[in-house]
Design a protein around this motif. Structure first.
Motif, PDB file in Angstrom:
ATOM      1  N   ILE A 160      88.500  40.188  39.284  1.00  0.00           N
ATOM      2  CA  ILE A 160      87.979  39.539  38.076  1.00  0.00           C
ATOM      3  C   ILE A 160      86.531  39.113  38.312  1.00  0.00           C
ATOM      4  CG2 ILE A 160      88.284  37.646  36.460  1.00  0.00           C
ATOM      5  CD1 ILE A 160      90.482  39.782  36.324  1.00  0.00           C
ATOM      6  N   LYS A 161      86.259  38.540  39.476  1.00  0.00           N
ATOM      7  CA  LYS A 161      84.879  38.159  39.802  1.00  0.00           C
ATOM      8  C   LYS A 161      83.970  39.382  39.737  1.00  0.00           C
ATOM      9  CE  LYS A 161      86.068  34.448  43.063  1.00  0.00           C
ATOM     10  NZ  LYS A 161      86.002  34.045  44.493  1.00  0.00           N
ATOM     11  N   GLU A 162      84.445  40.480  40.266  1.00  0.00           N
ATOM     12  CA  GLU A 162      83.622  41.683  40.366  1.00  0.00           C
ATOM     13  C   GLU A 162      83.438  42.353  39.020  1.00  0.00           C
ATOM     14  OE1 GLU A 162      83.855  44.253  44.017  1.00  0.00           O
ATOM     15  OE2 GLU A 162      84.843  45.614  42.613  1.00  0.00           O
ATOM     16  N   HIS A 163      84.506  42.390  38.214  1.00  0.00           N
ATOM     17  CA  HIS A 163      84.471  43.209  36.999  1.00  0.00           C
ATOM     18  C   HIS A 163      84.229  42.389  35.730  1.00  0.00           C
ATOM     19  CE1 HIS A 163      85.009  47.229  35.405  1.00  0.00           C
ATOM     20  NE2 HIS A 163      85.742  46.747  34.428  1.00  0.00           N
ATOM     21  N   TYR A 164      84.180  41.086  35.835  1.00  0.00           N
ATOM     22  CA  TYR A 164      84.004  40.252  34.636  1.00  0.00           C
ATOM     23  C   TYR A 164      82.769  40.635  33.818  1.00  0.00           C
ATOM     24  CZ  TYR A 164      83.145  36.166  31.694  1.00  0.00           C
ATOM     25  OH  TYR A 164      82.891  35.338  30.626  1.00  0.00           O
ATOM     26  N   PRO A 165      81.612  40.899  34.436  1.00  0.00           N
ATOM     27  CA  PRO A 165      80.463  41.301  33.607  1.00  0.00           C
ATOM     28  C   PRO A 165      80.747  42.531  32.748  1.00  0.00           C
ATOM     29  CG  PRO A 165      79.726  40.730  35.809  1.00  0.00           C
ATOM     30  CD  PRO A 165      81.223  40.756  35.857  1.00  0.00           C
ATOM     31  N   ALA A 166      81.524  43.479  33.277  1.00  0.00           N
ATOM     32  CA  ALA A 166      81.861  44.675  32.497  1.00  0.00           C
ATOM     33  C   ALA A 166      82.830  44.333  31.374  1.00  0.00           C
ATOM     34  CB  ALA A 166      82.463  45.740  33.414  1.00  0.00           C
ATOM     35  N   MET A 167      83.776  43.447  31.641  1.00  0.00           N
ATOM     36  CA  MET A 167      84.707  43.002  30.596  1.00  0.00           C
ATOM     37  C   MET A 167      83.928  42.362  29.450  1.00  0.00           C
ATOM     38  SD  MET A 167      87.410  41.271  33.280  1.00  0.00           S
ATOM     39  CE  MET A 167      88.733  40.887  32.167  1.00  0.00           C
TER      40      MET A 167
END
Length: 917
Positions: free
Chosen positions: A515-522
């Motif tokens: 979630i930390k890694e992919h949150y910007p993409a979400m």
């Protein structure tokens, strides 16, 4: 006390994988209470990190350590109990280049139009053997490396499939075949996804580039220095006998070709992309199959390996020089002859021109989706000459799910093989035709099932990394496929994969890292939709796949669109993504952003209710999928949805009409509406459309369409028809969560709910699920019509709420911990009488005449001595009394007969599990 299943970034002893900080996960087997944990990390014997003793999270502990490039770190995990300190077996991980530039240069050939694939060659001398040797390598295309004539790796198709215009993976290999004196390194290149035709452009245009390119550093580490042998213009270029390779079309090798003169490597134009440490788990050889030879009426020689899968082969040949050996691959036979029209333009072949010597031929730079292989050009072909092997990304498949119903077991296996076949570096839609692309919708709907069947966290992380790269390029838009291969279109559900897949990964593992890694993409996906949507709801009017391949739309062999309103599906998933992203924002401490996304979700909900619901709360979109989405997203009146869904199913003879959106959620929605009988009816349906319809027609994987093959065994259409898709295999999630009853209560299964659905057609079930928190086990067996034996194991440190089926707890309080309804780690067992019969069965209290109406029971009874002779006189008698009249049937045998009668009515031959035995 045992500390097990230790991973770093969800990989076992990872070497040179992409990581910024190591995230440790582990499980514990213990009968003692762990007071604290401690992790100690060493570099060359020196402590570089010490967590200290504390309440470290075993699901995911991130060590705040600044890592150095190309460095090995050793570690141990300690567990403190009242009896002392227990230490794990030593573990290690090794970092890659971490952005450190190559010493070598990107090199190519002086003639990229030459069909013969290049071999880059370097000779070098060693005065002594290094303590450690690592080859850091990447290529535009695929590569295979040999040192002193031996392949240095068991990996296939390196450096794998990425968004090549954004990044290319650096793969690191441990090199062990060096010797004192002269050594030779050879790197042969193949076209692969980069240089071959791939994607929806069916021309011969290379997908990303037309130039062979490779870059690498062979780093030799000695006690006091390093030596680096790098790619540069000093390397020679030879030419292999591979004259063609392509993912779709296969490979051609001509061993009659003469050697070509060596040329010198040429410095290549730099790529406008980044070379980064790998994220892909290795693609390795797994199951091996021997084929059964078939000779068809068309004079074809065909191997049947018995399992549809993705992989390759080996074939021993010894034919005269110049002989053309031709292999073609397919999924299905038709009219008992070889058939492959559903592969569309994919040639899926292997051609070998013999040099007259004996060889074991094997492809280098392709793979096939197949069960059947037609072989031409080999005289005196024998079954032992051929073996097939499965190729897929390497991560644990440790879950076990076996029932007492052979057809359901085959269905579970079909879903698992669909996953293995399509989890080959990228979660593809199919492994055989001219597609094999990472369709986002397929990957999303199957992701919970995948997380039950295996541990694909690292595999999916790489997919999401590619997805984020593509989104950066497209302003937040999520292309249909990842990598995109130049597609810049999106759709609801498919695009929502960027939110739902990482959310599922977090839920199943309890690791917030993704979630930390992919949150910007979400977040960027939500922002892209919001901007596109504007003030006039443009999003619902855009192109969408909708409930793809549902059966309630216009029908025909090539029909694709279901009847559920695309705009309704789009709005439902827009809101769903907003809510998940809000949850993720709050988990990350971004509360203001979370509130913003919740507000947007509320606005979308208000619009959905105005546009698609009646004032009384009934969903006005009258399809099975719409009612399912209404229930699963808690919109509208569930009781009204229940009545509508029951009517829609009843009007369709109890059969589903759902597609890619509705099917994965259908049985769960029915369960939530207290319609589990409808769900089981769908599961056990053996007519079209249904999962067991495919099983009855011999399927060994999951089909793309409900009617991919008709009842006569013929392919129903060839425009878009794969026999190895996994989307509809998502029913297996329901079998794990509901039939085995293992449901997540808190992320990572630190807390679970164990609530099995017992059904007489399953008869028994044995499930082992190695969750992030440890291994759960559920084993139930129907002993007779009124008794169940149940065994439940909960891992150390976890807790579970227990809901036993048909159970009167007050009868058994004090006799079993399970009766209390909540347990902590341990193994528990109970056999109990159910509060009602598990099935309306014929037992020894039934009249003989009633028993004889059941054909299976009649056949059984007529085998008893003297039964036929006395049958007529007993017809009005109770079966127990009637059998007692037969002198050969003694009283002691009656209990055995009653058990036999019950088993006959379970409709499937019981399959013994380890526990039921």
């Amino acid at each position: 006390m045992k500390i097990r299943n230790i991973t770093v970034c969800h990989l076992s002893s990872p070497v040179c994988f992409f990581m910024e900080k190591p995230v440790f996960s582990w499980t514990v087997e213990s009968d003692q209470n762990v007071l604290s944990y401690r992790i100690v990390i060493n570099e060359k014997g020196n402590v570089v990190f010490d967590s200290g003793r504390g309440q470290l999270d075993s699901l995911a502990y991130e060590a705040d350590l600044k890592l150095k490039p190309r460095t090995r770190y050793d570690f141990v995990i300690e567990a403190e109990t009242e009896e002392g300190i227990f230490v794990s077996e030593p573990g290690y991980f090794e970092t890659g280049k971490m952005g450190e530039p190559f010493a070598g240069k990107l090199i190519t050939t002086d003639d990229n139009s030459e069909k013969r694939h290049p071999v880059f060659v370097k000779h070098f001398n060693l005065d002594q053997l290094p303590e450690k040797a690592r080859l850091y390598i990447s290529a535009c295309g695929l590569y295979e490396v040999r040192i002193n004539g031996k392949k240095i790796s068991e990996e296939h198709l390196t450096p794998y499939c990425t968004a090549y215009d954004e990044w290319i993976q650096i793969i690191t290999h441990e090199v062990s075949d060096l010797c004192i004196g002269e050594n030779t390194i050879e790197i042969i290149l193949g076209n692969g996804w980069y240089r071959g035709r791939f994607g929806f452009d069916q021309s011969e245009t290379p997908a990303y580039g037309d130039t062979w390119k490779v870059i690498g550093d062979l780093v030799l580490s000695y006690e006091d220095h390093e030596e680096v042998i790098s790619t540069d213009e000093s390397w020679d270029v030879a030419r292999s006998n591979i004259i063609f390779s392509n993912i779709y079309d296969g490979e051609i090798i001509d061993d009659t070709l003469d050697e070509m003169p060596l040329t010198k490597a040429v410095i290549a134009e730099e790529e406008k992309t980044s070379f980064l440490d790998r994220l892909s788990p290795p693609v390795l050889e797994h199951e091996i199959f021997k084929g059964r030879l078939i000779h068809t009426s068309k004079n074809e020689t065909v191997f049947d390996i018995g399992q549809n899968m993705a992989g390759s082969f080996r074939l021993r040949v010894h034919e005269p020089k110049g002989t053309k050996i031709h292999l073609q691959f397919s999924e299905v036979m038709q009219d008992e002859c070889f058939y492959r029209d559903n592969l569309r333009t994919a040639k899926a072949e292997y051609i070998y021109i013999s040099d007259g010597e004996e060889h074991i031929i094997e492809p280098h730079f392709t793979f096939y989706g197949y069960r059947f292989v037609k072989v031409e050009g080999v005289s005196q072909l024998k079954e032992d000459d051929f073996e097939a092997y499965a190729l897929y990304s390497d991560f644990p498949y440790e879950s076990v799910l076996v029932t007492g119903n052979e057809k359901i077991n085959r269905l579970i296996k079909n879903a698992e093989w669909g996953m293995k076949s399509n989890y080959l570096d990228v979660p593809t839609d199919c492994p055989q035709r001219d597609e094999r692309m990472g369709w986002t919708g397929d990957a999303m709907v199957f992701s919970p099932t995948a997380l039950y069947l295996g541990k694909p966290y690292a595999f999916l992380r790489k997919y999401l990394f590619d997805m984020a790269k593509e989104q950066e390029k497209n302003g937040g838009l999520v292309p249909f496929t990842i990598p995109s291969f130049h597609i810049a279109q999106t759709a609801c559900v498919w695009g929502d994969a960027t939110v739902i897949i990482p959310w599922n990964m977090y839920r199943f593992t309890g690791d917030l890292s993704i979630i930390k890694e992919h949150y910007p993409a979400m977040k960027s996906w939500i922002e892209w939709i919001r901007k596109f949507d504007g003030d006039t709801h443009n999003w619902e009017r855009a192109f969408h796949f909708g409930d793809w391949l549902a059966l309630d739309g216009p029908q025909g062999a090539e029909a694709v669109k279901g009847a559920t309103d695309d705009g309704f599906v789009a709005e439902i998933y827009y809101r769903k993504s907003c809510l998940i992203t809000a949850d993720c924002a709050e988990l990350l401490g971004k509360n203001e952003e979370g509130e913003e996304f919740r507000k947007l979700a509320d606005e979308i909900l208000e619009y959905i209710r105005q546009e698609y619901y009646t004032p009384s709360g009934r969903c006005a979109v009258m399809t099975q999928t719409a009612q399912v989405l209404s229930v699963m997203n808690q919109i509208g009146d569930d009781e009204k949805a229940k009545q509508v869904l029951m009517k829609l199913l009843d009007d369709n003879e109890g059969k589903l009409a759902t597609g890619f959106v509705g099917t994965p959620l259908l049985c769960e929605a029915l369960t939530r509406l207290d319609l589990r009988d409808y769900a089981f009816s769908l599961l056990f349906n053996e007519e079209y459309p249904g999962w067991l319809y495919e099983v009855n027609l011999g399927a060994t994987t999951i089909w793309e369409r409900w009617n991919s093959i008709d009842e006569t065994g013929h392919i129903t259409g060839i425009g878009m028809n794969s026999l190895n898709h996994y989307s509809y295999g998502s029913i297996v999630e329901w079998i794990y969560s509901r039939c085995a009853g293992i449901m997540m209560k808190k992320p990572g299964f630190r807390e679970a709910v164990i609530a099995p659905f017992v059904h007489h057609k399953l008869h028994s079930l044995h499930c082992i699920y190695p969750s992030a928190a440890g291994t759960y086990e559920v084993d139930w067996n129907i002993k007779d019509v009124n008794h169940i034996r149940m065994k439940v194991s909960v891992p150390y440190g976890a807790e579970a709420d227990i809901v036993l089926p048909y159970f009167e707890a007050e009868k058994y309080l004090g006799s079993s911990e399970l009766a209390k309804g909540h347990v902590s780690g341990g193994c528990y067992e109970i056999e109990y009488e159910t509060e009602r019969p598990l099935k309306d069965v014929i037992d020894l209290s039934a009249k003989v005449a009633d028993a004889l109406r059941n054909e299976k029971i009649k056949e059984y009874l007529e085998k008893l001595p003297l039964f036929k002779q006395t049958e007529f006189s007993m017809r009005d008698a109770q079966l127990r009394k009637g059998l007692a009249m037969i002198s050969i049937v003694e009283e002691s045998e009656l209990s055995r007969i009653e058990k036999d009668l019950f088993a006959l009515q379970m409709e499937e031959t019981p399959v013994e599990t380890a526990y039921s035995r």
